[in-house]
Design an enzyme around this catalytic site. Structure first.
Site, mmCIF file in Angstrom:
data_model
loop_
_atom_site.group_PDB
_atom_site.id
_atom_site.type_symbol
_atom_site.label_atom_id
_atom_site.label_comp_id
_atom_site.label_asym_id
_atom_site.label_seq_id
_atom_site.Cartn_x
_atom_site.Cartn_y
_atom_site.Cartn_z
ATOM 1 N N TYR A 1 0.824 -1.209 0.000
ATOM 2 C CA TYR A 1 0.000 0.000 0.000
ATOM 3 C C TYR A 1 0.853 1.251 0.000
ATOM 4 O O TYR A 1 2.065 1.183 0.195
ATOM 5 C CB TYR A 1 -0.976 -0.007 1.191
ATOM 6 C CG TYR A 1 -0.385 0.375 2.522
ATOM 7 C CD1 TYR A 1 0.488 -0.473 3.200
ATOM 8 C CD2 TYR A 1 -0.702 1.586 3.124
ATOM 9 C CE1 TYR A 1 1.017 -0.115 4.427
ATOM 10 C CE2 TYR A 1 -0.181 1.944 4.362
ATOM 11 C CZ TYR A 1 0.679 1.094 5.005
ATOM 12 O OH TYR A 1 1.212 1.443 6.220
ATOM 13 N N LYS B 1 6.437 -1.899 2.061
ATOM 14 C CA LYS B 1 5.225 -1.292 2.643
ATOM 15 C C LYS B 1 4.062 -2.263 2.449
ATOM 16 O O LYS B 1 3.191 -2.087 1.589
ATOM 17 C CB LYS B 1 4.948 0.085 2.023
ATOM 18 C CG LYS B 1 4.066 0.951 2.920
ATOM 19 C CD LYS B 1 4.168 2.404 2.548
ATOM 20 C CE LYS B 1 3.145 3.288 3.237
ATOM 21 N NZ LYS B 1 3.186 3.334 4.688
ATOM 22 N N GLU C 1 11.954 2.564 14.366
ATOM 23 C CA GLU C 1 11.048 3.638 13.918
ATOM 24 C C GLU C 1 9.796 3.591 14.774
ATOM 25 O O GLU C 1 9.722 2.835 15.744
ATOM 26 C CB GLU C 1 10.725 3.469 12.428
ATOM 27 C CG GLU C 1 10.090 2.133 12.088
ATOM 28 C CD GLU C 1 9.816 1.945 10.608
ATOM 29 O OE1 GLU C 1 9.658 2.935 9.875
ATOM 30 O OE2 GLU C 1 9.721 0.778 10.185
ATOM 31 N N LEU D 1 10.900 1.341 7.347
ATOM 32 C CA LEU D 1 10.320 1.773 6.086
ATOM 33 C C LEU D 1 11.038 3.068 5.701
ATOM 34 O O LEU D 1 11.164 3.971 6.532
ATOM 35 C CB LEU D 1 8.821 2.042 6.237
ATOM 36 C CG LEU D 1 8.180 2.464 4.918
ATOM 37 C CD1 LEU D 1 7.960 1.248 4.026
ATOM 38 C CD2 LEU D 1 6.877 3.187 5.136
HETATM 39 N N1 PDD Z 1 2.738 5.222 7.462
HETATM 40 N N2 PDD Z 1 7.365 3.902 9.058
HETATM 41 C C1 PDD Z 1 6.198 3.246 9.075
HETATM 42 C C2 PDD Z 1 6.140 1.920 9.742
HETATM 43 C C3 PDD Z 1 5.071 3.797 8.452
HETATM 44 O O1 PDD Z 1 3.912 3.123 8.441
HETATM 45 C C4 PDD Z 1 5.172 5.070 7.846
HETATM 46 C C5 PDD Z 1 4.000 5.726 7.164
HETATM 47 C C6 PDD Z 1 6.406 5.734 7.870
HETATM 48 C C7 PDD Z 1 6.609 7.084 7.229
HETATM 49 O O2 PDD Z 1 6.565 7.009 5.829
HETATM 50 P P1 PDD Z 1 6.124 8.268 4.938
HETATM 51 O O3 PDD Z 1 6.929 9.409 5.404
HETATM 52 O O4 PDD Z 1 6.467 7.856 3.560
HETATM 53 O O5 PDD Z 1 4.650 8.476 5.163
HETATM 54 C C8 PDD Z 1 7.486 5.115 8.477
HETATM 55 C C9 PDD Z 1 1.571 5.718 6.806
HETATM 56 C C10 PDD Z 1 1.358 7.171 6.964
HETATM 57 C C11 PDD Z 1 0.362 4.869 7.200
HETATM 58 O O6 PDD Z 1 0.545 3.671 7.321
HETATM 59 O O7 PDD Z 1 -0.741 5.390 7.325
#
Ligand code: PDD
Length: 288
Positions: A33, A147, A180, A204
């Site tokens: 996703y 992801k 993270e 991620l």
């Molecule tokens: N999540 N790490 C994890 C585990 C995440 O699920 C996310 C983002 C990030 C940050 O990634 P980015 O900056 O590309 O949004 C880091 C999204 C927002 C979600 O699952 O809703």
């Protein structure tokens, strides 16, 4: 329900949108996703998100049903139909519908689901006074760079945070490395230097993380992409988290202990401001 869904080639309202119980996303969590935020109708950092989607899908040998250009067109069309100022776009792609057997099915058509919802603004206090977090064990698999829609350990840790009255759970592996957050990347500032866990299979690779690091380097801030321990985290001058929907958010208490002086720090505030400016610049360029 406000918003729109696109499921396998058709637009519909969110409550009409359905996928089969035979879908491998439902049966196995076999899918990937992306989350993209739009500002003034413009999807921010769309290329980076779609690139990561392609990377995630490739790593799972999941053929995407649309190429980059087609996905961009689809997102634009969906966003245009909603006409929200700011929106959150979710794209979920699974391996498709097939009888429940673990190994990949033959000749299956991937399922593509896209939704657009109005972006819920985060409470301003979280930026003004900072958010709280807990530390929780990182119980995820070894490919956190993908992801994947399998988010159970993230869900459980976020629930733990929520029950503790905290905004986020910051995850630590058994060997004492902070990786993270459940839905965010984690940064610390110590003696003016910015630290965050390195890219690789333990985190991620956040789109917001990459932009924040670029902005920090541009500002002449020393950036160290290396793991740090929970002890270092607790003794940091500043802590902040990043993701697509929260942007750059200060964390001022962890496990109920204050971080630094318990207020959002200078570096965090500066990067949060620069990030906002970056969004405005991106939008202005996209409109040209
Ligand atoms: N999540 N790490 C994890 C585990 C995440 O699920 C996310 C983002 C990030 C940050 O990634 P980015 O900056 O590309 O949004 C880091 C999204 C927002 C979600 O699952 O809703």
């Amino acid at each position: 329900m406000e918003g729109i869904a696109y499921v396998n080639c058709a637009f519909m309202s969110l409550d009409e949108a359905k996928v089969s119980i035979e879908d491998r996303g439902f049966q196995f969590g076999d899918g990937v996703y992306e989350v993209i935020k739009t500002y003034n109708g413009i999807p921010f950092a769309q290329e980076a998100h779609l690139e990561r989607l392609e990377r995630s899908a490739n790593m799972l040998e999941l053929p995407l049903p649309k190429n980059r250009l087609e996905l961009e067109k689809l997102i634009n069309e969906a966003v245009r139909r909603c006409s929200f100022q700011d929106a959150i776009v979710y794209l979920q792609i699974t391996r498709g519908c097939a009888p429940r057997l673990h190994a990949f099915p033959n000749k299956v058509k991937p399922t593509l689901v896209l939704t657009v919802r109005r972006a819920r603004p985060m409470p301003e206090e979280l930026y003004e006074y900072g958010a709280s977090a807990i530390i929780a064990p990182d119980e995820r698999w070894l490919r956190c760079d993908i992801k994947s829609i399998c988010l159970l350990p993230n869900v459980l840790a976020k629930e733990k945070a929520s029950r503790a009255g905290a905004f986020e759970a910051i995850l630590t592996r058994n060997d004492g490395r902070i990786t993270e957050g459940t839905t965010s990347n984690v940064f610390i500032v110590k003696s003016g230097k910015l630290y965050t866990a390195p890219e690789g299979n333990w985190i991620l690779s956040g789109v917001t993380r990459a932009i924040t690091l670029r902005l920090a380097r541009r500002e002449g801030i020393t950036v160290i992409e290396d793991f740090f321990s929970p002890e270092i985290l607790m003794s940091a001058d500043e802590v902040f988290i990043t993701n697509t929907s929260i942007e750059v958010m200060p964390v001022v208490s962890i496990d109920k202990q204050p971080i630094g002086d318990g207020q959002p720090g200078q570096v965090t505030r500066r990067l949060a401001k620069l990030f906002k400016a970056e969004i405005l610049q991106y939008i202005a360029q996209a409109k040209l």
